[in-house]
Every structure is written in C-alpha cells, then in structure tokens.
Design a protein around this motif. Structure first.
Motif, PDB file in Angstrom:
ATOM      1  N   PRO A 196       0.841  -1.190   0.000  1.00  0.00           N
ATOM      2  CA  PRO A 196       0.000   0.000   0.000  1.00  0.00           C
ATOM      3  C   PRO A 196       0.883   1.249   0.000  1.00  0.00           C
ATOM      4  N   ALA A 197       0.377   2.334  -0.554  1.00  0.00           N
ATOM      5  CA  ALA A 197       1.174   3.558  -0.645  1.00  0.00           C
ATOM      6  C   ALA A 197       1.414   4.192   0.719  1.00  0.00           C
ATOM      7  N   GLY A 198       0.565   3.887   1.696  1.00  0.00           N
ATOM      8  CA  GLY A 198       0.721   4.443   3.032  1.00  0.00           C
ATOM      9  C   GLY A 198       0.256   3.454   4.074  1.00  0.00           C
ATOM     10  N   LEU A 199       0.166   3.917   5.300  1.00  0.00           N
ATOM     11  CA  LEU A 199      -0.269   3.043   6.396  1.00  0.00           C
ATOM     12  C   LEU A 199      -1.794   2.999   6.418  1.00  0.00           C
ATOM     13  N   THR A 200      -2.364   2.021   5.743  1.00  0.00           N
ATOM     14  CA  THR A 200      -3.814   1.859   5.693  1.00  0.00           C
ATOM     15  C   THR A 200      -4.296   1.148   6.961  1.00  0.00           C
ATOM     16  N   PRO A 201      -5.586   1.244   7.294  1.00  0.00           N
ATOM     17  CA  PRO A 201      -6.104   0.493   8.445  1.00  0.00           C
ATOM     18  C   PRO A 201      -5.844  -1.001   8.323  1.00  0.00           C
ATOM     19  N   ALA A 202      -5.976  -1.548   7.113  1.00  0.00           N
ATOM     20  CA  ALA A 202      -5.740  -2.985   6.915  1.00  0.00           C
ATOM     21  C   ALA A 202      -4.286  -3.348   7.206  1.00  0.00           C
ATOM     22  N   LEU A 203      -3.356  -2.503   6.762  1.00  0.00           N
ATOM     23  CA  LEU A 203      -1.942  -2.767   7.015  1.00  0.00           C
ATOM     24  C   LEU A 203      -1.638  -2.654   8.506  1.00  0.00           C
ATOM     25  N   TYR A 204      -2.250  -1.704   9.159  1.00  0.00           N
ATOM     26  CA  TYR A 204      -2.051  -1.544  10.603  1.00  0.00           C
ATOM     27  C   TYR A 204      -2.514  -2.798  11.359  1.00  0.00           C
ATOM     28  N   LEU A 205      -3.667  -3.315  10.992  1.00  0.00           N
ATOM     29  CA  LEU A 205      -4.179  -4.514  11.644  1.00  0.00           C
ATOM     30  C   LEU A 205      -3.278  -5.717  11.377  1.00  0.00           C
ATOM     31  N   ARG A 206      -2.766  -5.802  10.153  1.00  0.00           N
ATOM     32  CA  ARG A 206      -1.853  -6.898   9.837  1.00  0.00           C
ATOM     33  C   ARG A 206      -0.571  -6.780  10.655  1.00  0.00           C
ATOM     34  N   LEU A 207      -0.088  -5.565  10.814  1.00  0.00           N
ATOM     35  CA  LEU A 207       1.111  -5.349  11.615  1.00  0.00           C
ATOM     36  C   LEU A 207       0.885  -5.805  13.052  1.00  0.00           C
ATOM     37  N   MET A 208      -0.257  -5.465  13.616  1.00  0.00           N
ATOM     38  CA  MET A 208      -0.566  -5.873  14.981  1.00  0.00           C
ATOM     39  C   MET A 208      -0.590  -7.405  15.100  1.00  0.00           C
ATOM     40  N   ARG A 209      -1.151  -8.050  14.088  1.00  0.00           N
ATOM     41  CA  ARG A 209      -1.233  -9.521  14.103  1.00  0.00           C
ATOM     42  C   ARG A 209       0.158 -10.143  14.049  1.00  0.00           C
ATOM     43  N   VAL A 210       0.984  -9.641  13.140  1.00  0.00           N
ATOM     44  CA  VAL A 210       2.339 -10.185  13.020  1.00  0.00           C
ATOM     45  C   VAL A 210       3.114  -9.945  14.311  1.00  0.00           C
ATOM     46  N   ALA A 211       2.949  -8.761  14.893  1.00  0.00           N
ATOM     47  CA  ALA A 211       3.670  -8.444  16.125  1.00  0.00           C
ATOM     48  C   ALA A 211       3.269  -9.389  17.249  1.00  0.00           C
ATOM     49  N   LEU A 212       1.996  -9.798  17.267  1.00  0.00           N
ATOM     50  CA  LEU A 212       1.492 -10.638  18.346  1.00  0.00           C
ATOM     51  C   LEU A 212       1.796 -12.120  18.141  1.00  0.00           C
ATOM     52  N   ILE A 213       1.594 -12.619  16.909  1.00  0.00           N
ATOM     53  CA  ILE A 213       1.727 -14.067  16.722  1.00  0.00           C
ATOM     54  C   ILE A 213       2.908 -14.455  15.823  1.00  0.00           C
ATOM     55  N   GLY A 214       3.571 -13.454  15.265  1.00  0.00           N
ATOM     56  CA  GLY A 214       4.797 -13.744  14.523  1.00  0.00           C
ATOM     57  C   GLY A 214       4.645 -13.984  13.042  1.00  0.00           C
ATOM     58  N   ARG A 215       3.425 -13.953  12.535  1.00  0.00           N
ATOM     59  CA  ARG A 215       3.254 -14.174  11.089  1.00  0.00           C
ATOM     60  C   ARG A 215       1.928 -13.570  10.618  1.00  0.00           C
TER      61      ARG A 215
END
Length: 215
Positions: A196-215
C-alpha cells in the motif's frame, strides 16, 4: 519516479516498527529517518551525476571521523549524539539507492538498500545471509508501493517473491521490527500484491497480528 514523503517526516510504518525496538527505538527511528532522506534525495534527482554527488556527500559526512563534515545537519548531529554514525551497512545501502538513479537496476537496489538497511537496523555488519535476503525482499515490496511506474512495481513484486525465505529462521528478539517488516511484505508478495502507498487500516491490523503471533 518515487513518491516523496513530507520533508523531515518519519513514514508512519517506520515509526510503528521502531516502537518494537524497545530501548533501541531512538536509534531505529534515526536509521529509518536516514532511509527516508535517501528516498527523498533519489525522488527529487533528475540528473544522475547530481544524485550521485549528493549520496557521496552523505557517505562522506557520516563516515567523517573528525565529526566536522555534516555538522549542523540535524539528522547527522542526532546520529553522532547516539554514537550511531556511521551506521553499519552504509556503503551497500547508498549503492542500493544509487541503483534507482538513471537506468534502474532492481536487483542491485534491493540487495543494497534492503541488505544495508537491515544491517543498520541490526546495528552490525555480520548478520546472517537470510536476514540480508529478508531485507532484499522487503525493499522490493516497499518500492512497489512508492514507484510511479506500474511495470517497475510489478517487476519488483516478481523479484521479491524470488527472495522470500524458506524454512525456519532464528529471529532474535532484537530483530523483531525487521521480522514484522518482512512478514508484512511476504503476505502481500505471496499474493502478487503491491505494498500500500501508506499506512492503511488494513496494514495496521496486519502489523498488529504479526507483532502478536509472529506471522
């Protein structure tokens, strides 16, 4: 060719990733800020020779043992204050950005920028080859969301998919920001999807998921 961030502004994704660096977050923010500065330099360069000269200035200033060259440049002053200049991986990092000036060399860009940036974030040159490769894949994903040429963006994703890691990697705790960055890139590239060209809500949620469970 590249879309330019507001001058002096740390990209939102970089700011979030830095927050996962713990006590090393101030240095991570400076490394990402330096990468953003190189991106702006390349994006605003129309003459290859001028761009090369500007990148050379940054190299000379950051590697100046006397601490004189570059004094007064806030980013360089801040890096020196943290004893973070020169950052590890600086030479390939700059070479990678230079590969986007003039005739584009995607492989040289990705290996240089991605590998150099991940070395700088790790704070050491002697990182495992798989971590360099992770940086290479991330750099191609990131470029796909910031380049104005659809053909270049698609080629970046295709090349990035060739650099995805296989097997299990030993992601050390201090490499957590890089692990998150890599897995965000992997999720998109496996689907042939650009960043994505910027930090979209979907990307933010994906980041939170990866940070929590590692993938």
């Amino acid at each position: 060719m590249l879309k330019v961030e507001t001058a002096g502004e740390l990209p939102p994704l970089a700011s979030l990733l830095s927050a996962y660096a713990g006590q090393d977050a101030p240095r991570h923010r400076l490394v990402w800020a330096l990468d953003a500065r190189f991106a702006r330099l390349v994006a605003t360069t129309s003459e290859p020779m001028i761009g090369q000269m500007r990148l050379t200035w940054w190299n000379d200033a950051l590697t100046d043992d006397s601490g004189v060259k570059g004094r007064g440049e806030p980013l360089i002053d801040a890096m020196r204050a943290l004893d973070a200049a020169p950052p590890p991986g600086l030479t390939p990092w700059l070479d990678g950005w230079e590969a986007l000036i003039g005739e584009i060399d995607l492989r040289a860009y990705a290996e240089g920028r991605g590998g150099g940036l991940f070395r700088a974030l790790a704070g050491r040159d002697d990182i495992p080859e798989w971590l360099v490769r992770a940086g290479t894949a991330w750099a191609l994903w990131d470029l796909s969301g910031h380049v104005g040429d659809d053909g270049v963006a698609d080629r970046a994703i295709a090349l990035g998919r060739q650099n995805l890691l296989s097997g299990k990697q030993d992601w050390r705790p201090e490499w957590r920001p890089m692990r998150i960055a890599y897995h965000l890139a992997r999720q998109d590239m496996e689907k042939g999807r650009r960043a994505p060209a910027g930090l979209t809500p979907a990307l933010y949620l994906r980041l939170m998921r990866v940070a929590l469970i590692g993938r």
